[in-house]
Design a protein around this motif. Structure first.
Motif, PDB file in Angstrom:
ATOM      1  N   HIS A  37       0.824  -1.208   0.000  1.00  7.85           N
ATOM      2  CA  HIS A  37       0.000   0.000   0.000  1.00  7.85           C
ATOM      3  C   HIS A  37       0.861   1.263   0.000  1.00  7.85           C
ATOM      4  O   HIS A  37       0.393   2.326  -0.406  1.00  7.85           O
ATOM      5  CB  HIS A  37      -0.951   0.019   1.201  1.00  7.85           C
ATOM      6  CG  HIS A  37      -1.935  -1.109   1.188  1.00  7.85           C
ATOM      7  ND1 HIS A  37      -2.992  -1.167   0.301  1.00  7.85           N
ATOM      8  CD2 HIS A  37      -2.005  -2.238   1.927  1.00  7.85           C
ATOM      9  CE1 HIS A  37      -3.678  -2.278   0.500  1.00  7.85           C
ATOM     10  NE2 HIS A  37      -3.092  -2.944   1.493  1.00  7.85           N
ATOM     11  N   PHE A  38       2.098   1.170   0.451  1.00  4.74           N
ATOM     12  CA  PHE A  38       2.993   2.326   0.511  1.00  4.74           C
ATOM     13  C   PHE A  38       3.943   2.407  -0.682  1.00  4.74           C
ATOM     14  O   PHE A  38       4.722   3.352  -0.786  1.00  4.74           O
ATOM     15  CB  PHE A  38       3.823   2.292   1.802  1.00  4.74           C
ATOM     16  CG  PHE A  38       3.009   2.534   3.041  1.00  4.74           C
ATOM     17  CD1 PHE A  38       2.470   3.785   3.299  1.00  4.74           C
ATOM     18  CD2 PHE A  38       2.796   1.513   3.940  1.00  4.74           C
ATOM     19  CE1 PHE A  38       1.714   4.001   4.443  1.00  4.74           C
ATOM     20  CE2 PHE A  38       2.041   1.730   5.093  1.00  4.74           C
ATOM     21  CZ  PHE A  38       1.500   2.977   5.342  1.00  4.74           C
ATOM     22  N   ALA A  44       3.655   3.072  -3.999  1.00  3.34           N
ATOM     23  CA  ALA A  44       3.551   4.247  -4.874  1.00  3.34           C
ATOM     24  C   ALA A  44       4.072   5.499  -4.172  1.00  3.34           C
ATOM     25  O   ALA A  44       4.785   6.311  -4.773  1.00  3.34           O
ATOM     26  CB  ALA A  44       2.108   4.443  -5.331  1.00  3.34           C
ATOM     27  N   SER A  45       3.753   5.644  -2.889  1.00  6.20           N
ATOM     28  CA  SER A  45       4.222   6.808  -2.133  1.00  6.20           C
ATOM     29  C   SER A  45       5.731   6.777  -1.958  1.00  6.20           C
ATOM     30  O   SER A  45       6.396   7.816  -2.019  1.00  6.20           O
ATOM     31  CB  SER A  45       3.558   6.859  -0.757  1.00  6.20           C
ATOM     32  OG  SER A  45       2.177   7.057  -0.892  1.00  6.20           O
ATOM     33  N   ALA A  46       6.293   5.600  -1.740  1.00  8.68           N
ATOM     34  CA  ALA A  46       7.746   5.473  -1.579  1.00  8.68           C
ATOM     35  C   ALA A  46       8.463   5.845  -2.878  1.00  8.68           C
ATOM     36  O   ALA A  46       9.466   6.563  -2.854  1.00  8.68           O
ATOM     37  CB  ALA A  46       8.110   4.059  -1.152  1.00  8.68           C
ATOM     38  N   GLU A  90       7.333   7.828  -5.264  1.00  2.00           N
ATOM     39  CA  GLU A  90       7.180   9.280  -5.442  1.00  2.00           C
ATOM     40  C   GLU A  90       8.147  10.044  -4.540  1.00  2.00           C
ATOM     41  O   GLU A  90       8.780  11.016  -4.967  1.00  2.00           O
ATOM     42  CB  GLU A  90       5.746   9.696  -5.131  1.00  2.00           C
ATOM     43  CG  GLU A  90       5.496  11.164  -5.347  1.00  2.00           C
ATOM     44  CD  GLU A  90       4.063  11.560  -5.033  1.00  2.00           C
ATOM     45  OE1 GLU A  90       3.858  12.744  -4.729  1.00  2.00           O
ATOM     46  OE2 GLU A  90       3.159  10.705  -5.101  1.00  2.00           O
ATOM     47  N   PHE A  91       8.296   9.602  -3.304  1.00  5.81           N
ATOM     48  CA  PHE A  91       9.215  10.242  -2.360  1.00  5.81           C
ATOM     49  C   PHE A  91      10.650  10.204  -2.877  1.00  5.81           C
ATOM     50  O   PHE A  91      11.348  11.223  -2.901  1.00  5.81           O
ATOM     51  CB  PHE A  91       9.116   9.548  -0.993  1.00  5.81           C
ATOM     52  CG  PHE A  91      10.144   9.985  -0.011  1.00  5.81           C
ATOM     53  CD1 PHE A  91      10.028  11.211   0.630  1.00  5.81           C
ATOM     54  CD2 PHE A  91      11.224   9.178   0.286  1.00  5.81           C
ATOM     55  CE1 PHE A  91      10.993  11.626   1.551  1.00  5.81           C
ATOM     56  CE2 PHE A  91      12.184   9.580   1.202  1.00  5.81           C
ATOM     57  CZ  PHE A  91      12.058  10.809   1.836  1.00  5.81           C
ATOM     58  N   SER A 102       8.375   2.747   6.221  1.00  2.00           N
ATOM     59  CA  SER A 102       6.984   3.217   6.218  1.00  2.00           C
ATOM     60  C   SER A 102       6.164   2.643   7.377  1.00  2.00           C
ATOM     61  O   SER A 102       4.989   2.410   7.253  1.00  2.00           O
ATOM     62  CB  SER A 102       6.310   2.842   4.876  1.00  2.00           C
ATOM     63  OG  SER A 102       6.348   1.446   4.702  1.00  2.00           O
TER      64      SER A 102
END
Length: 56
Positions: free
Chosen positions: A19-20, A22-24, A26-27, A54
């Motif tokens: 779940h994390f 895509a955010s990782a 992008e970061f 995360s």
């Protein structure tokens, strides 16, 4: 800013929580690095691993 000082070709090598992911990505893609220079020329640093924790 040139493309040489931002990460490219990023992917998840290992994930404990998809779940994390895509955010990782992008970061990491928003991070900036000091360029490595040899003989006055920028050089790529392949296969650099960046750990993103995360946990909540």
């Amino acid at each position: 800013m040139s493309k040489a000082d931002v990460p490219s070709n990023c992917h998840i090598a290992k994930s404990n929580n998809p779940h994390f992911n895509a955010s990782a990505i992008e970061f990491v893609q928003r991070m900036h690095y000091v360029l490595v220079r040899r003989n006055g020329r920028n050089i790529a640093v392949p296969n650099h691993v960046e750990h993103v924790d995360s946990t909540l």
